[in-house]
Motif scaffolding. Structure first.
Motif, short mmCIF file in Angstrom:
data_model
loop_
_atom_site.label_atom_id
_atom_site.label_comp_id
_atom_site.label_asym_id
_atom_site.label_seq_id
_atom_site.Cartn_x
_atom_site.Cartn_y
_atom_site.Cartn_z
N ASP A 2 26.68 31.76 38.41
CA ASP A 2 26.72 30.82 37.30
C ASP A 2 26.15 31.53 36.08
O ASP A 2 24.94 31.52 35.84
CB ASP A 2 25.91 29.56 37.63
N VAL A 3 27.02 32.17 35.33
CA VAL A 3 26.60 33.03 34.23
C VAL A 3 25.75 32.28 33.21
O VAL A 3 24.83 32.83 32.61
CB VAL A 3 27.83 33.68 33.56
N ARG A 4 26.01 31.00 33.03
CA ARG A 4 25.30 30.23 32.00
C ARG A 4 23.79 30.15 32.24
O ARG A 4 23.03 29.85 31.33
CB ARG A 4 25.87 28.81 31.91
N LYS B 184 37.15 44.05 30.33
CA LYS B 184 36.49 42.79 29.96
C LYS B 184 37.26 41.59 30.52
O LYS B 184 36.67 40.64 31.03
CB LYS B 184 36.39 42.67 28.44
N ILE C 211 30.56 40.94 26.59
CA ILE C 211 30.44 42.00 27.59
C ILE C 211 30.31 43.33 26.86
O ILE C 211 31.12 43.66 26.00
CB ILE C 211 31.67 42.02 28.52
N TYR D 128 29.77 34.24 25.77
CA TYR D 128 29.10 35.44 26.25
C TYR D 128 29.91 36.67 25.83
O TYR D 128 31.14 36.60 25.72
CB TYR D 128 28.94 35.43 27.77
N LEU E 181 34.33 36.44 37.27
CA LEU E 181 33.06 35.72 37.25
C LEU E 181 33.13 34.44 36.40
O LEU E 181 32.11 33.76 36.26
CB LEU E 181 31.94 36.62 36.71
N GLU E 182 34.30 34.14 35.88
CA GLU E 182 34.47 32.95 35.03
C GLU E 182 33.42 32.95 33.91
O GLU E 182 32.70 31.96 33.69
CB GLU E 182 34.40 31.67 35.85
N ILE E 183 33.34 34.06 33.20
CA ILE E 183 32.36 34.21 32.13
C ILE E 183 32.75 33.34 30.95
O ILE E 183 33.87 33.43 30.45
CB ILE E 183 32.26 35.69 31.70
N THR F 251 35.76 38.97 33.16
CA THR F 251 35.67 37.58 32.70
C THR F 251 36.37 36.65 33.68
O THR F 251 35.85 35.58 34.02
CB THR F 251 36.30 37.44 31.31
N ARG G 215 24.49 36.47 26.23
CA ARG G 215 24.83 35.31 25.42
C ARG G 215 25.06 35.73 23.97
O ARG G 215 24.27 36.47 23.39
CB ARG G 215 23.68 34.29 25.43
N ILE H 112 26.23 41.63 30.33
CA ILE H 112 26.80 40.33 29.94
C ILE H 112 25.70 39.58 29.21
O ILE H 112 24.65 39.31 29.80
CB ILE H 112 27.28 39.53 31.17
#
Length: 426
Positions: free
Chosen positions: A231-233, A57, A72, A70, A64-66, A61, A257, A255
């Motif tokens: 851009d995970v968001r 994890k 996992i 969020y 990908l700068e999670i 993280t 939210r 991944i």
């Protein structure tokens, strides 16, 4: 005897793994941390297993700068299992939101709530699918199997613009997404970021899925995971099987939210879903259950998670502060030199997808217009050069070079050299 260093493997999955990771894996399979037992033998509920999970994890993280909001998850479903899981989980959220709104209006009259909810589900429940290749088609078909075809909106079917084939992604003004309103919209919008079979990749996140009222976007990234910045968001759920860029066959990574997990949100109960003739998913695909149990509700294959963690840690060590951007540069360069060589010889090679949507990961092309004998000869010549796994998917044929992270730049240059030699001798 053929050594690993003698070949460059271009198979689409299971795919090549870094040799250093496999060498270390051969050791830990026999004796993990000098415990006298192998990694496949330790308990999935042991401190060591939790350490492996935490490490995987952490590395994902970082790469990908999670964001912190969020979660996992690791599951044994594969990407195909997630076709089902996203439907089960996000439809349950959609239904509960509708039920709660109706309950506010009619109070404690459960019979009236159920009556109105049935009407809302019948008339308003929609799941949007962007069908741009073989895997998104399968995902849409699975959704139709689970909830009924009337509830599945194929917002785009790329075959209609490609003479029955998946060769392009129609412009967004041609998509027929379910309208977003203050009180509704689709339960989810699904797209496959990279189509492994057809060699089509979204060049960027779709503009029409952005905004404050954006729907819950589910993206299948099985074959381009950790190959470029994300851009995970922008996503509600990202998922993918590990067996292409991240690890060996056996796990899928999700991944999601945290706002889609309890206690932030309530899912419709199994009883309510049955009352509405909607499917109730198996517990091993239930995101709240998996999250609550740190992905250890059932016996997770910890060895597979360890492999994924080691692969990702290798990228962290290689690229440092550049994170996944470092790998993106290499992926782009490998794809560039291969496509440039294919384009250089149009009388010999034809790239299947359109220019704007060419996949960096799965480079699909035909040799001499798809002549079966000449493509067979091309593949035989490639194998003599140590270039393996280039045969296209059985459903479409042709040639496919899967340009995953474990394929080195040297490997790409070797393929380019063969493409040049073949074209000049054809």
């Amino acid at each position: 005897m053929v050594n690993r260093s003698d070949v460059h493997y271009w198979g689409a999955g299971p795919a090549p793994l870094p040799t250093a990771v496999l060498e270390k894996a051969s050791q830990v399979l026999l004796n993990y941390k000098d415990k006298g037992i192998g990694l496949c033998e330790i308990s999935h509920r042991s401190p060591d297993a939790n350490e492996i999970l935490a490490h995987a994890k952490q590395t994902l993280t970082y790469l990908l700068e999670i964001p912190d909001d969020y979660e996992i998850l690791f599951l044994q479903s594969g990407g195909s299992g997630e076709f089902s899981a996203t439907v089960y989980n996000l439809v349950a959220i959609w239904v509960e939101k509708k039920r709660a709104k109706i309950a506010e209006e009619v109070g404690d009259d459960k019979g009236e709530v159920l009556r109105r909810l049935r009407t809302v589900v019948d008339e308003e429940l929609k799941l949007d699918y962007l069908v741009t290749g073989s895997w998104s088609l399968k995902a849409s078909q699975e959704a139709a199997r689970l909830v009924g075809a009337k509830h599945v909106n194929v917002a785009v079917d790329a075959r209609k613009a490609g003479d029955g084939k998946f060769v392009d992604i129609p412009s967004e003004d041609k998509w027929t997404l379910t309208p977003r309103t203050s009180g509704g919209g689709p339960a989810l919008v699904y797209f496959c970021d990279n189509e492994t079979v057809d060699g089509v990749e979204f060049p960027a996140f779709p503009h029409s899925l952005e905004g404050d009222d954006a729907p819950l976007v589910c993206a299948d990234m099985s074959s381009n995971f950790i190959s470029r910045k994300v851009d995970v968001r922008k996503y509600a759920v990202i998922f993918g099987g590990a067996q292409k860029n991240i690890g060996n066959t056996g796990i899928a990574i999700v991944i999601i939210r945290k706002s889609l997990l309890p206690p932030a949100v309530t899912y419709a109960s199994a009883d309510l879903l049955r009352e509405l003739n909607l499917p109730v998913g198996p517990i091993v695909l239930d995101y709240p259950t998996i999250a609550k149990n740190n992905s250890l509700y059932n016996t997770l294959p910890i060895f597979d998670v360890w492999i994924a963690g080691q692969v990702m840690a290798g990228l962290v060590n290689t690229y440092g502060a550049k994170r996944i951007g470092g790998q993106e540069d290499i992926s782009n360069e490998k794809a560039r030199i291969i496509y440039e060589t294919l384009d250089k010889y149009p009388n010999v090679y034809r790239v299947v997808p359109g220019n704007a949507v060419r996949s960096r990961m799965n480079i699909c092309f035909r040799v001499h217009g798809g002549d079966a004998d000449k493509e067979k000869a091309f593949l035989a010549g490639a194998e003599k050069k140590g270039l393996l796994g280039l045969k296209g998917h059985r459903s479409v044929g042709g040639i496919r070079a899967s340009n995953y992270n474990a394929v080195s730049l040297e490997g790409a240059k070797t393929l380019v050299s063969y493409l040049e030699d073949y074209a000049n001798s054809a």
